[in-house]
Design a protein around this motif. Sequence first.
Motif, PDB file in Angstrom:
ATOM      1  N   THR A 236     -20.620  13.599  17.093  1.00 28.74           N
ATOM      2  CA  THR A 236     -20.693  12.064  17.149  1.00 28.74           C
ATOM      3  C   THR A 236     -20.145  11.762  15.700  1.00 28.74           C
ATOM      4  O   THR A 236     -20.306  12.255  14.916  1.00 28.74           O
ATOM      5  N   THR A 237     -19.746  10.341  15.800  1.00 29.56           N
ATOM      6  CA  THR A 237     -19.182   9.720  14.550  1.00 29.56           C
ATOM      7  C   THR A 237     -19.868   8.155  14.603  1.00 29.56           C
ATOM      8  O   THR A 237     -20.032   7.605  15.498  1.00 29.56           O
ATOM      9  N   ASP A 238     -19.936   7.974  13.095  1.00 30.09           N
ATOM     10  CA  ASP A 238     -20.273   6.387  13.111  1.00 30.09           C
ATOM     11  C   ASP A 238     -19.295   5.520  13.123  1.00 30.09           C
ATOM     12  O   ASP A 238     -18.228   5.888  12.793  1.00 30.09           O
ATOM     13  N   ILE A 239     -19.387   4.332  14.140  1.00 30.13           N
ATOM     14  CA  ILE A 239     -18.353   3.483  14.065  1.00 30.13           C
ATOM     15  C   ILE A 239     -18.754   2.161  13.272  1.00 30.13           C
ATOM     16  O   ILE A 239     -19.993   1.868  13.052  1.00 30.13           O
ATOM     17  N   SER A 240     -17.838   1.381  13.049  1.00 30.45           N
ATOM     18  CA  SER A 240     -18.073   0.166  12.082  1.00 30.45           C
ATOM     19  C   SER A 240     -17.285  -0.989  12.869  1.00 30.45           C
ATOM     20  O   SER A 240     -16.302  -1.931  12.251  1.00 30.45           O
ATOM     21  N   THR A 241     -17.678  -1.255  14.130  1.00 32.81           N
ATOM     22  CA  THR A 241     -16.988  -2.436  14.798  1.00 32.81           C
ATOM     23  C   THR A 241     -17.875  -3.618  15.125  1.00 32.81           C
ATOM     24  O   THR A 241     -17.375  -4.467  15.867  1.00 32.81           O
TER      25      THR A 241
ATOM     26  N   ASP B  68     -26.268  -0.608  17.717  1.00 32.73           N
ATOM     27  CA  ASP B  68     -26.906   0.712  18.604  1.00 32.73           C
ATOM     28  C   ASP B  68     -25.833   1.170  19.477  1.00 32.73           C
ATOM     29  O   ASP B  68     -25.981   1.085  20.684  1.00 32.73           O
ATOM     30  N   ALA B  69     -24.772   1.900  18.969  1.00 31.48           N
ATOM     31  CA  ALA B  69     -23.599   2.282  19.607  1.00 31.48           C
ATOM     32  C   ALA B  69     -24.458   3.424  20.777  1.00 31.48           C
ATOM     33  O   ALA B  69     -23.821   3.705  21.666  1.00 31.48           O
ATOM     34  N   GLU B  70     -25.396   4.124  20.308  1.00 30.12           N
ATOM     35  CA  GLU B  70     -25.756   5.345  21.138  1.00 30.12           C
ATOM     36  C   GLU B  70     -26.634   4.650  22.238  1.00 30.12           C
ATOM     37  O   GLU B  70     -26.431   5.212  23.383  1.00 30.12           O
ATOM     38  N   ALA B  71     -27.256   3.741  22.130  1.00 30.44           N
ATOM     39  CA  ALA B  71     -27.718   2.745  23.271  1.00 30.44           C
ATOM     40  C   ALA B  71     -26.564   2.319  24.282  1.00 30.44           C
ATOM     41  O   ALA B  71     -26.865   2.630  25.697  1.00 30.44           O
ATOM     42  N   MET B  72     -25.663   1.910  23.769  1.00 29.43           N
ATOM     43  CA  MET B  72     -24.443   1.461  24.661  1.00 29.43           C
ATOM     44  C   MET B  72     -23.937   2.829  25.144  1.00 29.43           C
ATOM     45  O   MET B  72     -23.675   2.533  26.512  1.00 29.43           O
TER      46      MET B  72
ATOM     47  N   ASP C  17     -11.797   6.174  31.962  1.00 34.47           N
ATOM     48  CA  ASP C  17     -11.984   4.989  30.986  1.00 34.47           C
ATOM     49  C   ASP C  17     -13.304   4.832  30.515  1.00 34.47           C
ATOM     50  O   ASP C  17     -13.326   4.491  29.328  1.00 34.47           O
ATOM     51  N   ILE C  18     -14.335   5.245  31.396  1.00 36.06           N
ATOM     52  CA  ILE C  18     -15.788   5.121  30.823  1.00 36.06           C
ATOM     53  C   ILE C  18     -16.179   6.228  29.753  1.00 36.06           C
ATOM     54  O   ILE C  18     -16.496   5.896  28.896  1.00 36.06           O
ATOM     55  N   ALA C  19     -15.505   7.290  29.832  1.00 37.10           N
ATOM     56  CA  ALA C  19     -15.708   8.372  29.143  1.00 37.10           C
ATOM     57  C   ALA C  19     -15.005   8.168  27.888  1.00 37.10           C
ATOM     58  O   ALA C  19     -15.440   8.467  26.709  1.00 37.10           O
ATOM     59  N   GLU C  20     -13.811   7.745  27.865  1.00 31.82           N
ATOM     60  CA  GLU C  20     -12.999   7.294  26.602  1.00 31.82           C
ATOM     61  C   GLU C  20     -13.817   6.011  25.668  1.00 31.82           C
ATOM     62  O   GLU C  20     -13.844   5.989  24.540  1.00 31.82           O
ATOM     63  N   ARG C  21     -14.551   5.106  26.608  1.00 28.92           N
ATOM     64  CA  ARG C  21     -15.256   4.202  25.850  1.00 28.92           C
ATOM     65  C   ARG C  21     -16.490   4.810  24.983  1.00 28.92           C
ATOM     66  O   ARG C  21     -16.699   4.378  23.890  1.00 28.92           O
ATOM     67  N   ILE C  22     -17.070   5.977  25.848  1.00 26.83           N
ATOM     68  CA  ILE C  22     -18.282   6.346  25.150  1.00 26.83           C
ATOM     69  C   ILE C  22     -17.839   6.756  23.854  1.00 26.83           C
ATOM     70  O   ILE C  22     -18.311   6.947  22.688  1.00 26.83           O
ATOM     71  N   ARG C  23     -16.517   7.800  23.962  1.00 32.95           N
ATOM     72  CA  ARG C  23     -16.040   8.295  22.543  1.00 32.95           C
ATOM     73  C   ARG C  23     -15.726   7.247  21.622  1.00 32.95           C
ATOM     74  O   ARG C  23     -15.753   7.544  20.670  1.00 32.95           O
ATOM     75  N   ALA C  24     -15.176   6.224  21.940  1.00 38.17           N
ATOM     76  CA  ALA C  24     -14.720   5.115  21.185  1.00 38.17           C
ATOM     77  C   ALA C  24     -15.974   4.705  20.389  1.00 38.17           C
ATOM     78  O   ALA C  24     -15.889   3.909  19.258  1.00 38.17           O
ATOM     79  N   LEU C  25     -17.204   4.810  20.756  1.00 34.81           N
ATOM     80  CA  LEU C  25     -18.453   4.259  20.493  1.00 34.81           C
ATOM     81  C   LEU C  25     -19.037   5.260  19.474  1.00 34.81           C
ATOM     82  O   LEU C  25     -20.160   5.260  18.951  1.00 34.81           O
TER      83      LEU C  25
ATOM     84  N   VAL D 186     -16.424  -5.157  24.605  1.00 31.86           N
ATOM     85  CA  VAL D 186     -15.622  -4.214  25.097  1.00 31.86           C
ATOM     86  C   VAL D 186     -16.324  -3.501  26.234  1.00 31.86           C
ATOM     87  O   VAL D 186     -15.885  -3.613  27.449  1.00 31.86           O
ATOM     88  N   THR D 187     -17.591  -3.461  26.146  1.00 34.55           N
ATOM     89  CA  THR D 187     -18.436  -2.684  27.331  1.00 34.55           C
ATOM     90  C   THR D 187     -18.634  -3.652  28.240  1.00 34.55           C
ATOM     91  O   THR D 187     -18.749  -3.362  29.263  1.00 34.55           O
ATOM     92  N   GLU D 188     -18.924  -4.849  27.515  1.00 33.77           N
ATOM     93  CA  GLU D 188     -19.499  -6.055  28.549  1.00 33.77           C
ATOM     94  C   GLU D 188     -18.345  -5.954  29.558  1.00 33.77           C
ATOM     95  O   GLU D 188     -18.632  -6.213  30.698  1.00 33.77           O
TER      96      GLU D 188
END
Length: 165
Positions: free
Chosen positions: A11-16, A20-24, A74-82, A140-142
């Motif tokens: 996992t990595t931290d994001i700054s977007t 709570d990226a983990e919950a998303m 697409d969904i898996a890649e969004r998880i990675r982007a978070l 984006v997730t929304e």
Amino acid sequence: MTSALNVVPETTDISTGVKDAEAMAQGLENALADTYRMLFKTHATHWNVEGPLFFSVHNLTEEQYENLFKAADDIAERIRALGQLAPSTLSSIVANSVIQDEETPASAGEMCEDLAADHERVAHRLHALIKVAGEHGDPVTEDMATERAAFHEKAAWMLRSIAKS
């Protein structure tokens, strides 16, 4: 070159601005699990449907499972982007999905009704994800969840329309 093969995902931290990226990511993991279960169940209907509506159901389910397959990526890649790891076990897919297997052979109409009900369950969960994504500053997730919910609602309508006698 061998050292490149030793990289372990993490996992990595994001700054977007997502709170709570983990919950998303967990909400997206549920959506991914439902998508994979729907993909398989839809494909099984595609393979096994028989009767006068064979061609219609066979073709509709093919369109739907192709959509589901692309959506899973697409969904898996969004998880990675978070900054989170995408699920990597089938047991996690099964555990995080509301979709249940159909254990007995069913008629074409029953298969369509069962898939339609499953699509509605998934749309309902996506509606909850849409709300949470809005609250967590994740447009984006929304947007992704809104698009996926629309697909599932339309799929349920089409399947129910075919199943009418």
